[in-house]
Design an enzyme around this catalytic site. Structure first.
Site, PDB file in Angstrom:
ATOM      1  CG  HIS A 168      -5.962   1.595  -0.675  1.00 58.04           C
ATOM      2  ND1 HIS A 168      -5.947   1.973   0.654  1.00 58.04           N
ATOM      3  CD2 HIS A 168      -6.138   0.248  -0.681  1.00 58.04           C
ATOM      4  CE1 HIS A 168      -6.132   0.895   1.406  1.00 58.04           C
ATOM      5  NE2 HIS A 168      -6.255  -0.156   0.622  1.00 58.04           N
TER       6      HIS A 168
ATOM      7  CG  HIS B 291      -1.789  -1.209   1.320  1.00 58.88           C
ATOM      8  ND1 HIS B 291      -1.328  -2.434   1.721  1.00 58.88           N
ATOM      9  CD2 HIS B 291      -3.106  -1.363   1.039  1.00 58.88           C
ATOM     10  CE1 HIS B 291      -2.332  -3.307   1.692  1.00 58.88           C
ATOM     11  NE2 HIS B 291      -3.412  -2.687   1.281  1.00 58.88           N
TER      12      HIS B 291
ATOM     13  CG  HIS C 240     -28.648 -12.469  27.794  1.00 60.08           C
ATOM     14  ND1 HIS C 240     -29.373 -11.917  26.756  1.00 60.08           N
ATOM     15  CD2 HIS C 240     -28.277 -11.438  28.590  1.00 60.08           C
ATOM     16  CE1 HIS C 240     -29.448 -10.604  26.943  1.00 60.08           C
ATOM     17  NE2 HIS C 240     -28.788 -10.290  28.041  1.00 60.08           N
TER      18      HIS C 240
ATOM     19  CD  GLU D 192     -20.164  -5.506  25.312  1.00 60.05           C
ATOM     20  OE1 GLU D 192     -20.207  -4.837  24.249  1.00 60.05           O
ATOM     21  OE2 GLU D 192     -21.105  -5.523  26.124  1.00 60.05           O
TER      22      GLU D 192
HETATM   23  C1  TPP Z   1     -11.637  -4.561   9.808  1.00 59.09           C
HETATM   24  C2  TPP Z   1     -11.079  -4.378   8.423  1.00 59.09           C
HETATM   25  N1  TPP Z   1     -11.914  -4.410   7.365  1.00 59.09           N
HETATM   26  C3  TPP Z   1     -11.420  -4.313   6.115  1.00 59.09           C
HETATM   27  C4  TPP Z   1     -10.094  -4.192   5.890  1.00 59.09           C
HETATM   28  C5  TPP Z   1      -9.543  -4.136   4.477  1.00 59.09           C
HETATM   29  N2  TPP Z   1      -9.095  -2.767   4.182  1.00 59.09           N
HETATM   30  C6  TPP Z   1      -7.820  -2.415   4.253  1.00 59.09           C
HETATM   31  S1  TPP Z   1      -7.588  -0.758   4.031  1.00 59.09           S
HETATM   32  C7  TPP Z   1      -9.244  -0.526   3.801  1.00 59.09           C
HETATM   33  C8  TPP Z   1      -9.828   0.855   3.616  1.00 59.09           C
HETATM   34  C9  TPP Z   1      -8.941   1.813   3.001  1.00 59.09           C
HETATM   35  O1  TPP Z   1      -9.352   3.123   3.244  1.00 59.09           O
HETATM   36  P1  TPP Z   1      -8.638   4.030   4.300  1.00 59.09           P
HETATM   37  O2  TPP Z   1      -8.812   3.458   5.616  1.00 59.09           O
HETATM   38  O3  TPP Z   1      -9.122   5.404   4.082  1.00 59.09           O
HETATM   39  O4  TPP Z   1      -7.104   3.915   3.926  1.00 59.09           O
HETATM   40  P2  TPP Z   1      -6.370   4.647   2.729  1.00 59.09           P
HETATM   41  O5  TPP Z   1      -7.146   4.395   1.479  1.00 59.09           O
HETATM   42  O6  TPP Z   1      -6.336   6.074   3.072  1.00 59.09           O
HETATM   43  O7  TPP Z   1      -5.015   4.021   2.667  1.00 59.09           O
HETATM   44  C10 TPP Z   1      -9.925  -1.727   3.876  1.00 59.09           C
HETATM   45  C11 TPP Z   1     -11.380  -1.839   3.676  1.00 59.09           C
HETATM   46  C12 TPP Z   1      -9.259  -4.154   7.012  1.00 59.09           C
HETATM   47  N3  TPP Z   1      -7.934  -4.054   6.910  1.00 59.09           N
HETATM   48  N4  TPP Z   1      -9.772  -4.238   8.259  1.00 59.09           N
END
Ligand code: TPP
Length: 664
Positions: free
Chosen positions: A260, A29, A471, A409
């Site tokens: 990204h 990334h 529960h 939690e």
């Molecule tokens: C709980 C979770 N869901 C999904 C992902 C997969 N994932 C990695 S980055 C991302 C989103 C990217 O957007 P952002 O957080 O804005 O990061 P940027 O594009 O700025 O690098 C996702 C959905 C993850 N790492 N963790």
């Protein structure tokens, strides 16, 4: 060279390393490190109290990259600052097996990484726990020994995740003013612009949760520095929304989802080099930039040395106690304390629920172990986690040892991870076991990281009765046992509960979870034994008189039923033994001989647990008799539920005798 040019060159070094490492690995990334490079450069070169020669120095500032996918940001920083282990070769081996540069940051792999991130939102939750641990230890040892900040970079994804709500609201409530979150406000996620799925106002949201929040240009070093300085003066936690461009510098992909999570490609990288004025081959840092970063790396060294000198000058006893805490050793005499307590229990033979037994154990433990920090997700009177005399932490006063987590939690479990990672405290906290599902992602990370945290999960079966199937855990025990490196304990009485607590606290390599009952249970361990029988995971509680015809395996509340079934089988002229199984995972660690001995050679094997069968075939084989649950429970008095679902001594004895008759 102006300060601005110097800053830009330092930041561009991060950008270049990130895009080149991702390109070489052919995965990763680049967008986040390129976009957040200015924030990181200002923070690490002007503010962060971090000594690359002593990355684990106890009073360092903590830095958490909650958006773990941007790991090259961290690896570049560690390299540039001069952490010895983070060589250029490691950067070139980004994402390769055995490298110090795994896809997402792993604190147990790489020196200088504070926590393992990747599941979005968790890093933010961990950081809240780190900031809490800092306040707790400062209240105890003084601001002259413990005085540091916790910084976070969080992405859109971090703030969209539900856990962020729990984390920021408890942090706002507790006024964790030394917690500073940079929100990498780049308007981009994987699917495209955030406008696809988000219209909220993060600044207003944080303000509503009691934070100080502002908006700045995340590429302007002066604005970044001014915001950090303001944060240092705040009486509340601070969120700085930094408007950035993802993939900053990439000619066509900057500001798009295209930067990204995939390599930029040779042409785009060449264009970025031109745009950034970065004229150097991959993995080469010009000497002026290297020098600037090395000087930044020296910034905290004197502070660290002064701190060490000061620690050396304080009262020897206090210093020894602080050092013990940071090492994670339990106080001397802990084992004897538990042994004395067990002796008393075996003599008294109280009939109490194991949740009550846990409270009784905590009365003893918390008096002997000052580093435990208790809590509950708003179920204190049900979880019995607040032991005698425990004072609650308040926003104004962190000298207490009990946290009212509210109904959070997931945020609680994630913050517990942060507290454990901080070191100096051992967090434990409770909820109903069925809601372990709400905390599961953080429990999994506790296990992955090997954090010493203890999850107290009460109301562990249909035995909770009237609250009904919403529960009543049915599948949770099996689901929790499926998590590697998590010890799931299900003690059968007061003595086993004390032993399981002892094992949980003595374990330095991972989390433990105690599954505890609401209903009363008799003391089945009426004869005192110094050694911790639960340490073997399963042991023969009641031997047969000679070769057993029936082996009965049970855990927790069903051990009592197993003992009654044994008596009934014996009354019918057969021999039976009962094995108590408080912990599957510890049983798996025993020698093959021990395991074979415990499994035994009885022709009929029965397991009793008021939960699903999954996992029990290990003890009884796929032809064994299982007495338990195969559907959701129901609302009603617990004894009636046990009868309705056939989890009784009569049912177990009859099934065993029928099986014996069929074999005859
Ligand atoms: C709980 C979770 N869901 C999904 C992902 C997969 N994932 C990695 S980055 C991302 C989103 C990217 O957007 P952002 O957080 O804005 O990061 P940027 O594009 O700025 O690098 C996702 C959905 C993850 N790492 N963790």
């Amino acid at each position: 060279m102006t300060d601005l040019v110097k800053h830009q060159r330092m930041a561009n070094a991060i950008r270049a390393l990130a895009m080149d490492a991702v390109e070489k690995a052919n995965s990763g990334h680049p967008g986040l490190p390129m976009g957040a490079a200015d924030i990181a450069t200002v923070l690490f070169s002007r503010f962060l109290k971090f000594d690359p020669t002593e990355p684990n120095w106890p009073d360092r500032d903590r830095f958490v990259l909650s958006a773990g996918h941007g790991s090259m940001l961290l690896y570049s920083l560690l390299h540039l600052l001069g952490v010895e282990e983070m060589t250029m070769t490691e950067l070139e081996n980004f994402r390769q097996l055995g490298s110090k540069t795994p896809g997402h940051p792993e604190n147990f792999v790489t020196t200088g990484i504070e926590t393992t991130t990747g599941p979005l939102g968790q890093g933010l939750g961990n950081a809240v726990g780190m900031a809490m641990a800092e306040r707790l230890l400062a209240a105890e040892f003084g601001d002259d020994i413990v005085d540091h900040r916790t910084y976070v970079i969080a992405s859109d994804g971090d703030l969209m995740e539900g856990i962020s709500h729990e984390s920021i609201s408890i942090a706002g409530h507790l006024k964790l003013s030394k917690l500073i979150v940079f929100y990498d406000d780049n308007h981009i996620t994987i699917d495209g612009p955030t406008s696809l799925s988000e219209t909220g106002d993060q600044v207003a949201r944080f303000e509503a949760a009691g934070w100080n929040a502002s908006r700045i240009d995340g590429h302007n070093p002066d604005e970044i520095a001014a915001a950090v300085e303001a944060a240092h003066k705040s009486d509340r936690p601070t969120m700085i929304a930094c408007r950035t461009t993802i993939g900053f510098g990439a000619p066509t992909k900057a500001g798009t989802a295209g930067s990204h999570g995939s390599p930029l490609g040779a042409e785009e990288i060449a264009g970025a080099r031109k745009q950034l004025g970065w004229d150097y081959p991959p993995f080469e840092i010009p000497s002026d930039v290297r020098d600037s970063w090395r000087i930044a790396g020296l910034m905290a060294s004197q502070v660290r040395k002064d701190w060490e000198k000061h620690l050396g000058s304080i009262d020897a006893e206090k210093r020894a106690e602080f050092e013990r805490r940071i090492r994670g050793d339990l106080p001397a005499g802990f084992d004897e304390t538990i042994a004395d307590y067990k002796k008393k229990l075996s003599a008294d033979k109280p009939k109490v629920a194991t949740r009550k037994a846990s409270e009784m154990a905590l009365d003893v433990i918390n008096a002997a172990v000052p580093e435990t920090i208790g809590g509950s997700a708003d179920l204190s009177p049900s979880n019995n986690t607040r032991s005698k005399g425990m004072v609650a932490v308040t926003p104004e006063d962190f000298s207490g040892r009990y946290i009212h987590w509210g109904i959070r939690e997931h945020g609680m479990a994630s913050a517990m991870n942060g507290m454990a990672l901080h070191r100096g405290v051992i967090p434990y906290s409770g909820t109903f076991m069925v809601f372990s599902d709400y905390a599961r992602p953080a429990i999994r990370l506790a296990a992955l990281m090997g954090n010493r945290v203890v999850f107290v999960m009460t109301h562990d079966s249909i035995g909770l009765g009237e609250d009904g199937p919403t529960h009543q855990p049915v599948e949770q025990l099996a689901a929790l046992r499926a998590i590697p490196n998590l010890l799931v304990f299900r003690p059968a009485d007061v003595v086993e509960t004390a032993e399981c607590w002892q094992l949980s606290l003595e374990r330095r390599t991972g989390p433990s979870l105690l599954a505890l009952t609401r209903q009363n249970l008799p003391t089945v361990r009426a004869v005192f034994e110094d050694n911790n029988r639960c340490s073997r995971g399963a042991y023969e509680l009641a031997p047969a008189d000679g070769d057993a015809d029936v082996s009965i395996f049970a855990s927790g509340s069903e051990v009592e039923i197993a003992l009654e079934a044994k008596a009934q089988i014996e009354a019918a002229g057969h021999k039976a033994r009962v094995v108590s199984v408080p912990c599957f995972e510890l049983f798996e660690e025993q020698s093959e001989d021990y395991q074979a001995d415990i499994l035994g050679t009885a022709p009929v094997k029965v397991a009793i647990e008021a939960a699903i069968r999954q996992g029990w075939d290990r003890f009884i084989g796929n032809r064994g008799v299982f007495i338990g649950m195969d559907r959701f429970g129901a609302s009603g008095p617990y004894k009636e539920l046990y009868a309705k679902f056939g989890i009784t001594a009569e049912a177990a004895a009859k099934a065993a005798l029928d099986r014996l008759a069929a074999l005859a």
